[in-house]
Design a protein around this motif. Sequence first.
Motif, short mmCIF file in Angstrom:
data_model
loop_
_atom_site.label_atom_id
_atom_site.label_comp_id
_atom_site.label_asym_id
_atom_site.label_seq_id
_atom_site.Cartn_x
_atom_site.Cartn_y
_atom_site.Cartn_z
N ALA A 250 18.84 64.33 11.78
CA ALA A 250 19.88 65.33 12.07
C ALA A 250 21.05 65.25 11.09
O ALA A 250 21.70 66.26 10.82
CB ALA A 250 20.38 65.16 13.50
N GLU A 251 21.30 64.06 10.54
CA GLU A 251 22.41 63.92 9.59
C GLU A 251 22.14 64.64 8.27
O GLU A 251 23.06 64.98 7.54
CB GLU A 251 22.68 62.45 9.31
N THR A 252 20.88 64.86 7.97
CA THR A 252 20.52 65.40 6.65
C THR A 252 20.35 66.91 6.65
O THR A 252 19.95 67.48 5.64
CB THR A 252 19.21 64.76 6.17
N LEU A 253 20.68 67.54 7.78
CA LEU A 253 20.49 68.99 7.89
C LEU A 253 21.28 69.72 6.82
O LEU A 253 22.49 69.61 6.73
CB LEU A 253 20.94 69.46 9.28
N GLY A 254 20.58 70.47 5.99
CA GLY A 254 21.22 71.31 4.98
C GLY A 254 21.26 72.75 5.46
O GLY A 254 20.41 73.19 6.24
N ILE A 255 22.24 73.49 4.99
CA ILE A 255 22.45 74.88 5.43
C ILE A 255 22.04 75.81 4.30
O ILE A 255 22.66 75.82 3.23
CB ILE A 255 23.91 75.14 5.81
N ASN A 256 21.02 76.62 4.56
CA ASN A 256 20.55 77.56 3.54
C ASN A 256 20.52 79.00 4.01
O ASN A 256 20.46 79.91 3.19
CB ASN A 256 19.13 77.15 3.08
N THR A 257 20.54 79.22 5.32
CA THR A 257 20.46 80.58 5.86
C THR A 257 21.47 80.74 6.99
O THR A 257 22.02 79.77 7.51
CB THR A 257 19.05 80.86 6.42
N ARG A 258 21.71 81.98 7.37
CA ARG A 258 22.60 82.25 8.50
C ARG A 258 22.03 81.64 9.79
O ARG A 258 22.80 81.16 10.64
CB ARG A 258 22.77 83.75 8.70
#
Length: 446
Positions: free
Chosen positions: A221-229
């Motif tokens: 969960a710490e590594t979640l990257g944001i790429n989309t809405r």
Amino acid sequence: MTDNPVAVVILAAGQGSRMQSDLPKVLHRLGGVPLVGHALAVARTLEPEQVVVVAGHGAEAVTKAVGKLDPEARIVLQTEQLGTGHAVRQTLPELEGFEGKVIVLYGDTPFIGEDTLAALASHHADVVVLGFEAEDPGRYGRLVVTSRGLEKIVEYKDADEATREIALCNSGVMALDAGLLRQLIVRLSNDNASGEYYLTDLVELARAEGRRADVVTCDEAETLGINTRTELAAAEAAFQSRARAAALENGVTLSDPGTVWFALDTAIGRDAVIGQNVVFGPGVTVESGAEILPFCHLEGCHVSSGATVGPFARLRPGAELGGDVHVGNFVEIKNSVLDEGVKVGHLTYLGDAQIGEHTNIGAGTVTCNYDGVSKHRTTIGAHAFIGSDTMLVAPVTVGAEAVTGSGSVITEDVPDGALAIGRARQATKPGLGVRLMQALRAKKGK
């Protein structure tokens, strides 16, 4: 915090085309602040000697935002997006002379924890990569680890079936010795399908030099990257869930936790009570024992112990509420200090004002603080009584224990203890009300 010198590089140059937005990806908001603000905040927990942000797409906007979030951070430009290795190489002039560990974070990866970052900073290996056990490894790069440490990072497309069975995945976050970084990064090659310089290739280059590489692991969960809405919305839900849980754990009462929204830096003391549908923007502190009633919006403000706010109140930046202050429904306060025991019951705007202790502000009071060009201050002394529907045309001062009559327009200073009435004299015309309404109805009937 670590005893060894640390510098943090934050990569924030990408366009984020999958966001379908003209706004740079790292400036989309999560927990009330731009995504890059989360990386800056966790970086500062290490008390680093330097923080360097690499900007590219929308560099002017990113530079402006970073300047507000962390004025001490330095900005470098990556004019061409040629990969993560190329981005870090742009930071070398800023890191010249630095001897210690360089940690590379990403501006679109907001959940890296303090403990994880501290583990990276304190690890003894020359190169340390942050990995995670993925529930569904999918197309993540795999970390190949042996008894000698991290052997290599293999991208999914280059991995054989045995390597793809490895569940330990690469987050992209890395820490390495600054001298080694300067030595190796100039040797990166873009001889690959994408024609880019990959930071991950530093592992094999370091191993070839006889240096040790290793892995620090964290929760996926710490590594979640944001790429989309969609991912941004999911990240917001995760952030709010964590913030609510932390508030409850710290002794805050949330009447309906799922309806309360926090910002990254919201600070609430124990035994504070937060009602339903309260929204905290950035920069809010609520002291122990205060109460925020339902449907309030707070940003950039401080609420002292014993104060009550709401329902349906708005506190804007610069609002400072002293102990036992009462701010009631449909009250808006901006850039104003309310001393202990002030009461502002309802339907009032206080902007650019100083209100003395135990003063009562009647309903419908407005500090007329803006003349169309400049803002002006209103000062009200202690134990004053401001009658309902008073217009205070700033700059103006109302003294201690002074009183204003209801419906007054106050344009001149009021001395201590005085009564000020500033309204037109009432004129009463007997019978005219009935005749006027009859005439109007007749006209309408025609």
